[in-house]
Scaffold this active site. Structure first.
Site, mmCIF file in Angstrom:
data_model
loop_
_atom_site.group_PDB
_atom_site.id
_atom_site.type_symbol
_atom_site.label_atom_id
_atom_site.label_comp_id
_atom_site.label_asym_id
_atom_site.label_seq_id
_atom_site.Cartn_x
_atom_site.Cartn_y
_atom_site.Cartn_z
ATOM 1 N N SER A 14 5.721 -17.624 17.094
ATOM 2 C CA SER A 14 7.019 -18.095 16.617
ATOM 3 C C SER A 14 7.453 -17.313 15.374
ATOM 4 C CB SER A 14 6.950 -19.592 16.298
ATOM 5 O OG SER A 14 5.955 -19.794 15.307
ATOM 6 N N GLY A 15 6.589 -16.396 14.923
ATOM 7 C CA GLY A 15 6.860 -15.693 13.656
ATOM 8 C C GLY A 15 7.787 -14.491 13.801
ATOM 9 N N LYS A 149 -3.557 -7.640 9.634
ATOM 10 C CA LYS A 149 -3.952 -7.714 8.243
ATOM 11 C C LYS A 149 -3.426 -9.016 7.627
ATOM 12 C CE LYS A 149 -0.323 -6.237 5.573
ATOM 13 N NZ LYS A 149 0.270 -5.620 4.464
ATOM 14 N N TYR A 180 -0.031 1.481 10.366
ATOM 15 C CA TYR A 180 0.237 2.876 10.017
ATOM 16 C C TYR A 180 -0.517 3.844 10.929
ATOM 17 C CZ TYR A 180 3.710 2.659 6.508
ATOM 18 O OH TYR A 180 4.930 2.516 5.908
ATOM 19 N N GLY A 182 -0.742 3.685 13.954
ATOM 20 C CA GLY A 182 -0.028 3.849 15.215
ATOM 21 C C GLY A 182 1.214 4.708 15.058
ATOM 22 N N HIS A 241 -2.580 0.789 4.166
ATOM 23 C CA HIS A 241 -1.841 1.900 4.765
ATOM 24 C C HIS A 241 -2.112 3.244 4.075
ATOM 25 C CE1 HIS A 241 -0.069 -1.420 6.745
ATOM 26 N NE2 HIS A 241 0.907 -1.672 5.898
ATOM 27 N N LYS A 332 1.257 6.558 -4.348
ATOM 28 C CA LYS A 332 2.390 5.904 -5.013
ATOM 29 C C LYS A 332 3.071 4.971 -4.020
ATOM 30 C CE LYS A 332 5.028 9.270 -6.317
ATOM 31 N NZ LYS A 332 5.566 10.497 -5.705
ATOM 32 N N LYS A 335 8.303 -1.156 -4.020
ATOM 33 C CA LYS A 335 9.345 -1.959 -3.376
ATOM 34 C C LYS A 335 10.632 -1.794 -4.186
ATOM 35 C CE LYS A 335 6.840 -4.408 -0.370
ATOM 36 N NZ LYS A 335 7.172 -4.624 1.028
ATOM 37 N N TYR A 477 7.308 20.106 -10.381
ATOM 38 C CA TYR A 477 8.515 19.787 -9.640
ATOM 39 C C TYR A 477 9.430 20.996 -9.641
ATOM 40 C CZ TYR A 477 12.631 17.228 -8.117
ATOM 41 O OH TYR A 477 13.733 16.808 -7.421
#
Ligand code: BG6
Length: 481
Positions: A14-15, A149, A180, A182, A241, A332, A335, A477
């Site tokens: 149901s999730g 997980k 990850y 997959g 991951h 690194k 979110k 950089y």
């Protein structure tokens, strides 16, 4: 391999994961003829859901073109393969009932090959597995337990969970998911490294200066704060991951590509890997976006007041062996960032012949998502009447090169492998223990010292400290001219 006489029970049906990923992936495999048509699929959860509503729910994310009647027909067939069974996660009755439901749906079969997929909160893994072993384990046929997980919260709890699964299922029956593994471009790492002498000869400390593995997501943790606050970015993304990606980049050539050999090679690499200095780790937590429209992490009602949970981390690791001695692997993850992007960036050492003062660094970039690509940054002579080096790239962007190819979703590849009995892209228990050990000191430090994460705005490139971090570990950089 399971080809026929197979059933799959999706726990947690149901999730969100079930409707967004699991069932669309199963349908896609079915549509492409990769699942046998006698497959029985049962969704299992605690909620009361009417059969029709269940079918509606699990197919709502499957998009089909209006004029694609063939796929529409396949979808109708697929719907008939799926039923819903409501039960608890620990009651004997529920699992006896599930077994009867399966027997009824399976009918007379030579053998019963059953795949149990547990997309459940970790606190019910053991009770569900126990009931499955007691009530639903096939007498004749194969059983597979696929576990989502998180497998544990730290090394001790992962070991504890495993010790409870040990008497129930063999290691060769347990498929621990890290989705990850997959993904196309993660699977591709092995090919890139071991099919191409040009790359494999350079894959060492003599040529490589530093490696970055970066995960950026443009969304915050809104609504998931309760889970995320104890998980933190380290458990949510890095420990699983990104460490998996690191192991595929760092490992020595495996003896073969078989699951045992491949996972041996990954474990050996992880055993040689260590966390860099804790004081170099950058932690961040997002605050309101510049325009004030996007909330800060702490503005979420599901987040405890004053939480110091990092939603961003930049962590140095080192692999202490002949190949990698001294090369930083910078993991690194963040979110609520400026873009959604996951990539591996391998930066090479500078050219040493002294002929060009203004030469740039070579880089091999593997863009895992979105817009899968492999590109190699290198200098050429600026075209025209000029002798300046110009930084440009050899660009293998998949959507341009493979115009008619549809890339699979990670879960499709993983379910396909699980049915085929191929464990190479699932985490073996010792691999998982290594990953927990690796981040263990960091988790302990976070728990004890509660370091204050540096603020960064929602929608930005992460904490300002990142610039110093990258510089310290030798990343140069180079802005294209
Ligand atoms: C999950 C994390 O494992 O991976 C989520 O729990 C994250 O927080 C997700 O959003 C990212 O997966 P993907 O495939 O979208 O990169």
């Amino acid at each position: 391999p399971i080809k026929e006489n197979a059933s799959m029970v999706v726990f947690g049906a149901s999730g969100d994961l079930a409707k967004k990923k699991t069932f669309p992936a199963l349908f896609s495999l079915f549509k492409d003829g990769r699942l046998s048509s006698d497959l029985v699929i049962v969704g299992y959860a605690r909620s009361k859901i009417e059969p029709n509503d269940f079918i509606e729910r699990i197919t709502q994310f499957i998009k089909i073109d209006d004029n694609d009647s063939e796929t529409k027909q396949k979808l109708e067939q697929f719907k008939k393969m799926c039923t819903y069974y409501r039960g608890s996660y620990d009651g004997v009755d529920s699992f006896q009932g599930l077994n009867n439901h399966l027997l009824e749906r399976e009918g007379d079969r030579e053998e019963r090959n059953r795949v149990f997929y547990l997309a459940l909160p970790p606190d019910v893994f053991v009770s569900v597995s126990t009931q499955l072993k007691q009530q639903c384990y096939p007498q004749k046929g194969a059983a597979r337990l696929i576990i989502e997980k998180p497998f544990g919260f730290d090394l001790d709890s992962a070991r504890d969970l495993q010790s409870k699964l040990n008497p129930l299922f063999d290691e060769n029956e347990i498929y621990r998911i890290d989705h990850y593994l997959g993904k196309e471009m993660v699977q591709n790492l092995t090919h890139l490294r071991f099919c191409n002498p040009v790359i494999s000869h350079l894959w060492n400390k003599e040529s490589i200066s530093n490696v970055q593995i970066t995960f950026k997501e443009p969304i915050g943790t809104e609504g998931r704060g309760g889970y995320f606050d104890t998980s933190t970015i380290v458990r949510d993304i890095v420990q699983n991951h990104l460490v998996q990606v690191l192991s595929l980049i760092a490992m020595e050539p495996p003896t073969s590509l078989a699951a045992g050999d491949l996972r041996d090679a990954k474990v050996q690499a992880l055993r040689r890997t260590r966390l860099g200095d804790l004081k170099d780790v950058v932690f961040g937590q997002y605050v309101k976006s510049k325009d004030g429209k996007r909330p800060g992490y702490l503005d979420d009602d599901t987040v405890p007041e004053g939480s110091k949970c990092p939603t961003y981390s930049a962590i140095p690791f080192f692999v202490d062996n002949d190949r990698w001695d001294g090369v930083p692997f910078l993991l690194k993850a963040g979110k609520a960032m400026d873009v959604g992007k996951v990539e591996v960036r391998v930066q090479f050492k500078p050219v040493a012949n002294g002929l060009f003062k203004d030469a740039h660094r070579n880089e091999l970039v593997i863009r895992i998502q979105p817009n899968e690509a492999v590109y190699f940054k290198l200098d050429i002579k600026q075209p025209g009447i000029s002798s300046k080096p110009l930084l440009t790239d050899l660009d293998l962007t998949y959507k341009n090169r493979f115009t008619n190819m549809k890339l699979h979703e990670a879960y499709e590849a993983l379910f396909f492998d699980a049915f085929a009995g191929d464990q190479s892209r699932f985490a073996r228990i010792d691999e998982l223990e290594c990953a927990w050990s690796l981040v263990g000191p960091l988790l302990e430090y976070m728990e004890k010292e509660k370091p204050q994460p540096a603020p960064y705005e929602y929608g930005s490139n992460g904490p300002e400290l990142l610039g110093n971090f990258l510089q310290k570990f030798g990343y140069v950089y180079d802005i294209p001219d």
